[in-house]
Design an enzyme around this catalytic site. Sequence first.
Site, mmCIF file in Angstrom:
data_model
loop_
_atom_site.group_PDB
_atom_site.id
_atom_site.type_symbol
_atom_site.label_atom_id
_atom_site.label_comp_id
_atom_site.label_asym_id
_atom_site.label_seq_id
_atom_site.Cartn_x
_atom_site.Cartn_y
_atom_site.Cartn_z
ATOM 1 N N ASN A 75 -48.825 70.359 12.809
ATOM 2 C CA ASN A 75 -47.794 71.113 12.084
ATOM 3 C C ASN A 75 -47.732 72.586 12.470
ATOM 4 O O ASN A 75 -46.692 73.217 12.367
ATOM 5 C CB ASN A 75 -47.972 70.954 10.576
ATOM 6 C CG ASN A 75 -49.339 71.376 10.082
ATOM 7 O OD1 ASN A 75 -50.320 71.371 10.829
ATOM 8 N ND2 ASN A 75 -49.429 71.744 8.814
ATOM 9 N N LYS A 108 -59.120 71.265 20.865
ATOM 10 C CA LYS A 108 -58.565 69.916 21.008
ATOM 11 C C LYS A 108 -57.276 69.869 20.191
ATOM 12 O O LYS A 108 -57.295 69.692 18.977
ATOM 13 C CB LYS A 108 -59.562 68.867 20.508
ATOM 14 C CG LYS A 108 -59.465 67.502 21.242
ATOM 15 C CD LYS A 108 -58.140 66.780 21.095
ATOM 16 C CE LYS A 108 -58.050 66.031 19.793
ATOM 17 N NZ LYS A 108 -56.746 65.267 19.680
ATOM 18 N N PRO A 109 -56.108 70.054 20.854
ATOM 19 C CA PRO A 109 -54.841 69.988 20.121
ATOM 20 C C PRO A 109 -54.497 68.556 19.745
ATOM 21 O O PRO A 109 -55.028 67.597 20.313
ATOM 22 C CB PRO A 109 -53.830 70.545 21.130
ATOM 23 C CG PRO A 109 -54.420 70.197 22.462
ATOM 24 C CD PRO A 109 -55.915 70.294 22.285
ATOM 25 N N GLY A 169 -56.666 68.864 9.401
ATOM 26 C CA GLY A 169 -56.099 67.528 9.555
ATOM 27 C C GLY A 169 -56.111 66.770 8.238
ATOM 28 O O GLY A 169 -56.265 67.350 7.156
ATOM 29 N N SER A 170 -55.972 65.478 8.334
ATOM 30 C CA SER A 170 -55.917 64.629 7.146
ATOM 31 C C SER A 170 -57.314 64.367 6.593
ATOM 32 O O SER A 170 -58.326 64.591 7.270
ATOM 33 C CB SER A 170 -55.258 63.290 7.501
ATOM 34 O OG SER A 170 -56.096 62.555 8.387
ATOM 35 N N GLU A 205 -60.545 71.651 6.827
ATOM 36 C CA GLU A 205 -59.397 71.977 5.980
ATOM 37 C C GLU A 205 -58.484 70.765 6.010
ATOM 38 O O GLU A 205 -57.779 70.516 6.985
ATOM 39 C CB GLU A 205 -58.689 73.230 6.501
ATOM 40 C CG GLU A 205 -57.706 73.827 5.500
ATOM 41 C CD GLU A 205 -56.275 73.428 5.779
ATOM 42 O OE1 GLU A 205 -55.644 72.868 4.860
ATOM 43 O OE2 GLU A 205 -55.789 73.654 6.891
ATOM 44 N N LEU A 206 -58.522 69.990 4.922
ATOM 45 C CA LEU A 206 -57.906 68.671 4.921
ATOM 46 C C LEU A 206 -56.668 68.641 4.018
ATOM 47 O O LEU A 206 -56.212 69.662 3.533
ATOM 48 C CB LEU A 206 -58.944 67.630 4.501
ATOM 49 C CG LEU A 206 -60.273 67.693 5.275
ATOM 50 C CD1 LEU A 206 -61.245 66.643 4.770
ATOM 51 C CD2 LEU A 206 -60.035 67.549 6.780
ATOM 52 N N CYS A 246 -49.701 71.936 4.626
ATOM 53 C CA CYS A 246 -50.742 71.346 3.761
ATOM 54 C C CYS A 246 -50.666 71.862 2.335
ATOM 55 O O CYS A 246 -51.084 71.180 1.401
ATOM 56 C CB CYS A 246 -52.131 71.605 4.354
ATOM 57 S SG CYS A 246 -52.523 73.350 4.544
ATOM 58 N N GLU A 264 -50.156 61.952 -0.648
ATOM 59 C CA GLU A 264 -49.590 63.111 0.025
ATOM 60 C C GLU A 264 -48.374 62.668 0.837
ATOM 61 O O GLU A 264 -48.422 61.684 1.577
ATOM 62 C CB GLU A 264 -50.621 63.753 0.948
ATOM 63 C CG GLU A 264 -50.113 65.016 1.628
ATOM 64 C CD GLU A 264 -51.144 65.674 2.521
ATOM 65 O OE1 GLU A 264 -50.985 66.874 2.809
ATOM 66 O OE2 GLU A 264 -52.106 64.987 2.948
#
Length: 478
Positions: A150, A173-174, A226-227, A248-249, A282, A382
Amino acid sequence: MQFYRSFIDNQWVESSDGARIDVADPSTNEVWAQVPACTAEDAARAVISANDAQKEWESTPAIERAAMLEKLNELLSEEREHFAKLLVREQGKTYTEALGEVDDTIGYMRYSASSARWLRGDIMPADAPNEHLMTFKVPYGVVIAICAYNYPLALIGRKVGPALVTGNTVVIKPHEATPVTASEFCRLVEKAGVPAGVINMVTGDGASTGAALVSHPKTRMITLTGSIPAGQRVAALAAKNLANLSLELGGKAPFIVMDDADLDAAAEAASIARFANCGQVCICNETILVHEAVADSFVEKLMSHVSQVAAGNPMEDGGMGPLSTPQSLERIEGLVESAKASGAEVLAGGRCAEVAGCEGGNWFEPTVLLANDASLDVIRDEIFGPVLPIMRVSSLHEAVEIANAREDGLSAYFWSASHSNIMKAIAGLETGTVFVNKGISGSFHGYHNGHKLSGIGGEDGPYGLENFLQKRSVYMSY
């Protein structure tokens, strides 16, 4: 078709087996670029490169490390429009939003650079005579920076900045859907003269490339945006080496509106906080919980703002861009259809959108649903897309109870004129961030973290910087 390479030890490389990943424009789903599908062997090379460079980088004065970040910022500023257009093409956000992302990237790295002179430890009174008790703060070593799709550029700045200024080296790592921005960022790394191995970047999916990076024995820290499932997988893989984690999820931010709130301001903020970046933020407004006494009035005001939002070409002003991936579109369609089948009322949108000149893209209309069942998937899960469910509540207690019933807790919005209500909400909401009478926002020096399943550790500000440093106690007799 354009081909962008990975970046290891200041060398541009392809995958060791020659495999590639297609990159599609989310506005049309036309493939326009390819990147390497890096193998576990490639990932290991990147980690070793970072490890070999780390000690010399650590011995470089912090102010010189900061100067390197500022050099990167200079180059990024010079190519602001280029990176903004790249973000539109790769991720789908609007051009205005993309310019903001470039500026945020510069801001994140500038804040880290400005922190170089206040990195410090402690000296404490010792229990023994002729002795000092000191705490040094030292880097972990090799940091793996795993970025979500995002914000492909801003997340690099958010992670690389603090990692580098504290003396760590990095492997980026994108996300496999948005890897080109990372490759272009590394072009600036090369141009800036960053020493070989200090910043590396490998492209590939999480199951192979990402897993190899996380589980490598020389990896000492992982910072992931990420998730929740992605965070859980990373934590499991990192357990063997007990690498430090900053995760950071995801979350499902409730937007709580009490009966004494400023409804005009709250309605405008609710719309912006849901549909920014096509709802792919997020901390977006994920569910409105509005007091039943003002629900009708609030919804009327909200809908006047939602009516001004429309899916449109992201290079043109005023439009909302597409979802970033076809998988996201499919999931959003399923959530809305499930909600409708369970009795949710569609107040706006509710279907895929058509945008002239952008046929075949991941387009969905700005959608508002009125629901009365907290067990619905659209209320419980979510969304991460342009769908906004609304529920009526009878009290502050009910709203907080619904919000806290979730196992995650990233952020929440609370609107009320009552100081008592505000303090009760701050004390009661189990989230890392609470926006009080305020819409979606953030500051470079404000700590960003989640509670419960929304993460471990956090980013930004002095607390975020601390996460990239470990402590070393020294008992010195003299």
